[in-house]
Write a protein that holds these residues in place. Structure first.
Motif, mmCIF file in Angstrom:
data_model
loop_
_atom_site.group_PDB
_atom_site.id
_atom_site.type_symbol
_atom_site.label_atom_id
_atom_site.label_comp_id
_atom_site.label_asym_id
_atom_site.label_seq_id
_atom_site.Cartn_x
_atom_site.Cartn_y
_atom_site.Cartn_z
ATOM 1 N N PRO A 7 36.133 20.124 72.570
ATOM 2 C CA PRO A 7 34.770 19.985 73.113
ATOM 3 C C PRO A 7 33.944 19.049 72.238
ATOM 4 N N THR A 8 33.357 18.036 72.871
ATOM 5 C CA THR A 8 32.650 16.997 72.114
ATOM 6 C C THR A 8 31.294 16.714 72.736
ATOM 7 N N LEU A 9 30.262 16.717 71.894
ATOM 8 C CA LEU A 9 28.909 16.405 72.333
ATOM 9 C C LEU A 9 28.424 15.157 71.607
ATOM 10 N N PHE A 10 28.032 14.143 72.370
ATOM 11 C CA PHE A 10 27.414 12.947 71.816
ATOM 12 C C PHE A 10 25.899 13.125 71.890
ATOM 13 N N LEU A 11 25.220 12.911 70.771
ATOM 14 C CA LEU A 11 23.765 13.039 70.724
ATOM 15 C C LEU A 11 23.137 11.721 70.277
ATOM 16 N N SER A 12 22.060 11.334 70.937
ATOM 17 C CA SER A 12 21.340 10.116 70.565
ATOM 18 C C SER A 12 19.853 10.387 70.565
ATOM 19 N N GLY A 13 19.149 9.794 69.598
ATOM 20 C CA GLY A 13 17.700 9.867 69.622
ATOM 21 C C GLY A 13 17.158 8.965 70.724
#
Length: 295
Positions: A232-238
């Motif tokens: 399970p992978t979550l990409f986060l960006s401001g």
């Protein structure tokens, strides 16, 4: 008595910043400094370039109530060993050795910026060691791998960069780098002091030396394409009020069956320090969601 009461209140307020365990782990020709607090499944935070484990203070205070939280200084940063131009290594391999030394078979991992490069390498090269991954403002690099020698052209470009940094001076270089990280949303000022404390302590070695290829980078991307891990992978960006947005569908997602991308609103690159409450909740919800799926 009043002074004693104030001191006790101060100690209680900041007790969560004191690690229950701290020490060093041996790695080839060096050592890594780490701190551990809390109990539960292991959760490792990997810091960004020019920074150190302290960038995660507000995450440690939150997540140590639910997980066994590990923060550490990557080689070349904080209290860990310095880098050398003649020493071949990868941050990914160092991290695996840290996990082995701490007897961590599998862990959740959260990396920001450079920490995302390292966590991205881990996702491709060692998916069996991961329970889940959060890649914040960083992912597998598109640069040459440790197994690719530095070309003449690459060395020349780096030398030009080194000369430019030396010409302006390290103090000016650090100030410019710091201000670039301060470009965020409405709450950026909250991180000014702790962010500068870390950058001021950073020795700037990577800016004025020919750093070896210390990532698997594009080699890791090729491995990822073949393996297609189900971690399970979550990409986060401001997402700043103004400015260019990161691609909501990074190329890595095409080879990760269980991944998604989310934005942290009103935030720049240092989203964990600028919007810690939102960052913590998004990451926590992601971890809990995937824990339920495993159960």
């Amino acid at each position: 008595m009043k002074r004693l009461m104030l001191m006790l209140a101060f100690l209680m307020a900041f007790s969560s910043l004191w690690a229950a365990e701290r020490g060093y782990v041996e790695v080839p020709e060096g050592k890594l400094y780490y701190e551990i607090s809390g109990e539960g499944e292991p959760l490792i935070f990997v810091h960004g370039h020019s920074l150190d484990r302290r960038m995660w203070r507000e995450q440690v205070a939150f997540f140590e109530k639910h997980y066994r939280v590990i923060v550490y200084d990557a080689r070349g940063y904080g209290k860990s060993s310095k880098q050398r131009e003649d020493l071949l290594f990868t941050h990914c391999d160092d991290l695996v050795r840290l996990m082995d030394a701490l007897r961590i078979e599998k862990a959740h991992m959260v990396g920001l910026s450079m920490g995302g490069f390292i966590a991205g390498d881990m996702l491709a090269m060692h998916p069996e060691r991961l329970l889940s991954v959060v890649l914040a403002e960083g992912m597998i690099r598109s640069t040459p791998s440790i197994n690719e020698p530095m070309t003449v052209e690459e060395r020349a470009r780096k030398q030009a960069s080194i000369d430019a940094v030396k010409a302006k001076g390290m103090k000016t270089y650090k100030k410019e780098w710091f201000e670039s990280l301060m470009k965020g949303g409405s709450k950026a000022e909250r991180m000014r002091k702790p962010l500068w404390q870390q950058i001021r302590k950073w020795d700037g070695w990577q800016a004025v030396n020919h750093e070896v290829h210390c990532y698997y980078a594009r080699e890791a991307m090729e491995v990822l394409k073949k393996r297609k891990p189900e971690v399970p992978t979550l990409f986060l960006s401001g997402r700043r009020p103004t400015g260019k947005l990161r691609d909501p569908h990074p190329a890595m997602m095409d080879y990760l069956k269980n991944s998604r991308h989310e934005y942290i609103d009103d935030s720049g690159h240092m989203c964990n320090m600028e919007q810690p409450e939102i960052f913590n909740q998004v990451v926590y919800d992601f971890l809990v969601e995937n824990q339920r799926k495993r159960e």
